[in-house]
Design an enzyme around this catalytic site. Structure first.
Site, PDB file in Angstrom:
ATOM      1  N   ASP A 105      47.132  28.663  36.902  1.00  0.00           N
ATOM      2  CA  ASP A 105      46.006  29.159  37.701  1.00  0.00           C
ATOM      3  C   ASP A 105      45.425  27.975  38.477  1.00  0.00           C
ATOM      4  O   ASP A 105      44.993  26.998  37.869  1.00  0.00           O
ATOM      5  CB  ASP A 105      44.954  29.743  36.754  1.00  0.00           C
ATOM      6  CG  ASP A 105      43.665  30.161  37.471  1.00  0.00           C
ATOM      7  OD1 ASP A 105      43.692  30.329  38.704  1.00  0.00           O
ATOM      8  OD2 ASP A 105      42.637  30.324  36.777  1.00  0.00           O
ATOM      9  N   SER A 159      37.506  34.960  33.758  1.00  0.00           N
ATOM     10  CA  SER A 159      37.190  34.717  35.156  1.00  0.00           C
ATOM     11  C   SER A 159      35.681  34.529  35.363  1.00  0.00           C
ATOM     12  O   SER A 159      35.057  33.753  34.654  1.00  0.00           O
ATOM     13  CB  SER A 159      37.759  35.858  36.007  1.00  0.00           C
ATOM     14  OG  SER A 159      37.669  35.566  37.371  1.00  0.00           O
ATOM     15  N   HIS A 165      45.765  33.304  36.136  1.00  0.00           N
ATOM     16  CA  HIS A 165      44.310  33.425  35.996  1.00  0.00           C
ATOM     17  C   HIS A 165      43.898  34.451  34.934  1.00  0.00           C
ATOM     18  O   HIS A 165      42.980  34.221  34.164  1.00  0.00           O
ATOM     19  CB  HIS A 165      43.733  33.807  37.366  1.00  0.00           C
ATOM     20  CG  HIS A 165      42.243  33.832  37.411  1.00  0.00           C
ATOM     21  ND1 HIS A 165      41.469  32.709  37.229  1.00  0.00           N
ATOM     22  CD2 HIS A 165      41.364  34.865  37.617  1.00  0.00           C
ATOM     23  CE1 HIS A 165      40.188  33.041  37.326  1.00  0.00           C
ATOM     24  NE2 HIS A 165      40.097  34.336  37.562  1.00  0.00           N
TER      25      HIS A 165
END
Length: 470
Positions: free
Chosen positions: A394, A191, A447
């Site tokens: 994602d 991330s 994600h």
């Protein structure tokens, strides 16, 4: 063009800063406070003795005891800690505790998903723990994150500070754990940490080159759905179209009116703004972190924000109790667990340092690295191995944006696009480049891929860390 010039000037300025930081750090390292770590024998919520070795502790980075204290969880490899690689894991945010990586993604325990009854939330074993293959340091950085603390937090919270602090933390931790100096070393992250981690690796590498002690046996890095250019918003719309979330007509209109630029839209471009509003409406009931997952009201309701704001909104603490079937229920359990006195005692948390543990502490952060692309380019030249993986469902950092910057590095393909398999099933698709970079999609994942598809990600990691093709 002008921007390019200032960018390279900034890079030069930062290189000078880095060298200065390294020199100062090497002078100070002998005078600083010792690192401190203690073994954790039992974890409240987990039945019986721990089937793995866990140490927690603090590493002091400042001149005095209460200045800057970085908290970490260290889990030894369950296989052969003397020989297995050592990895440092940084969760995104910026400012989310790496306890998230430990408990939701790749560590040996996870929360049992059941209704909270007021006692300590239960922990159970995770069979797909990456600690079966390597030792992992889960570190709470930037300062203010998790159980890390400092006298003046605001002064220590920026991308570059995070880079310098992680580097200092690691060398000091290794001085305190010399038995791991010869192990192959990797950094893993996901991330938002796609921004600072390549810079951290570059700083470690620069330190090694000027013989900064102890030398770190750095081999490479792995990043999951990493924020990289801060232009990912421009790929969210083609991604949403490809996934059938917006119509052909709206997509055509967005392309025509916005000309492919969805991040910085002029306020006078009313047609583009009108289309974007319609786009937001189409996605308002979708959990963009995993478009297959259920949408929970507490999840970020994505208005047109910058990507970092988008990540921030979804990470802020949830005041209401989410539904048990929501992914964020686990975040609620973590807050209850980490704020329990028995847990703090077991983890050897210093009393009075952190009043309320929050999974993500997001305020006062200065974003001073706009893109990590140039660091990837530098690391490629130095020949480090890398694994960049993307959960393909994602919509926040879509795999097409990751593929685009990898393509821009301009290395030739050595093993072209093909499926990789787990138990005879396609786990995703992969491609390898001449800079020793492996790109992999994780089929049906979101994600934070290991959280959604632990079997696939464990198989992928096992192959890569063992230097085998996926």
């Amino acid at each position: 063009m002008k921007m390019m010039v200032t960018h390279s000037h900034n890079s030069f300025h930062h290189c000078c800063q880095i060298l200065l930081a390294i020199v100062l750090f090497s002078l100070q390292i002998l005078t600083h406070i010792e690192a401190y770590g203690s073994k954790v024998e039992v974890l409240p919520g987990f039945e019986g003795p721990l089937p793995f070795e866990l140490e927690t502790g603090y590493v002091g980075l400042g001149e005095t005891d209460d200045d800057m204290q970085v908290f970490y969880y260290f889990i030894k490899s369950e296989n052969n800690p003397q020989k297995d690689p050592l990895m440092l894991w940084l969760t995104g945010g910026p400012g989310c505790s790496s306890f998230s990586g430990l408990v939701y993604q790749i560590g040996p325990v996870k929360f049992e998903n059941k209704e909270y009854d007021g006692s300590v939330p239960s922990l159970v074993s995770r069979p797909q723990s990456w600690t079966k293959l390597c030792s992992i340091i889960f570190v709470d950085l930037p300062l203010g994150t998790g159980f890390s603390y400092a006298k003046n937090l605001t002064a220590h919270r920026s991308d570059w500070k995070l880079v310098h602090h992680t580097h200092q933390f690691l060398r000091k931790w290794l001085i305190d754990h010399p038995e791991f100096l010869s192990n192959e070393f990797y950094i893993g992250a996901d991330s938002y940490s796609g921004i600072p981690v390549p810079a951290i690796l570059q700083e470690i590498s620069n330190g090694n080159e000027i013989d900064l002690q102890p030398l770190i046996n750095i081999q490479g890095y792995l990043l999951g759905n990493p924020l990289t250019t801060n232009r990912e918003k421009n790929d969210q719309i083609p991604y949403a179209h490809g996934m059938g979330l917006i119509s052909d007509e709206l997509y055509a209109s967005l392309q025509k009116n916005c000309k492919g630029e969805y991040t910085d839209v002029a306020s006078r471009n009313e047609l583009c703004l009108r289309d974007l509003k319609y786009y937001d409406k189409c996605l308002s009931g979708i959990n963009t972190f995993n478009i297959l997952d259920r949408y929970c009201e507490d999840d970020s309701n994505l208005k047109r924000r910058s990507l970092t704001q988008e990540l921030k909104a979804s990470l802020s603490s949830h005041l209401t109790v989410p539904e048990l079937s929501c992914q964020i229920y686990g975040f609620y359990l973590a807050t209850k667990w980490a704020n329990d006195e028995r847990v703090r005692k077991a983890l050897h948390i210093r009393e009075g340092t952190i009043r309320k543990w929050e999974r993500c502490y997001l305020s006062d952060f200065e974003f001073d690295i706009s893109s990590s692309f140039e660091f990837h380019a530098n690391l490629s030249k130095k020949g480090y191995r890398s694994l960049i993986y993307s959960g393909d469902h994602d919509a926040v950092v879509p795999f097409i944006s990751t593929q685009a910057w990898i393509r821009d590095l301009n290395y030739s393909i050595v093993d072209d696009w093909r499926p990789w398999f787990v138990n005879g099933q396609v786990g995703g698709y992969t491609r390898t480049y001449s800079n020793r970079m492996t790109f992999a999609t994780v089929k049906g994942s979101g994600h934070t891929a290991p959280e959604y598809t632990p079997d696939q990600c464990f198989a992928m990691f096992t192959k890569w860390i063992s230097k085998l093709p996926l």
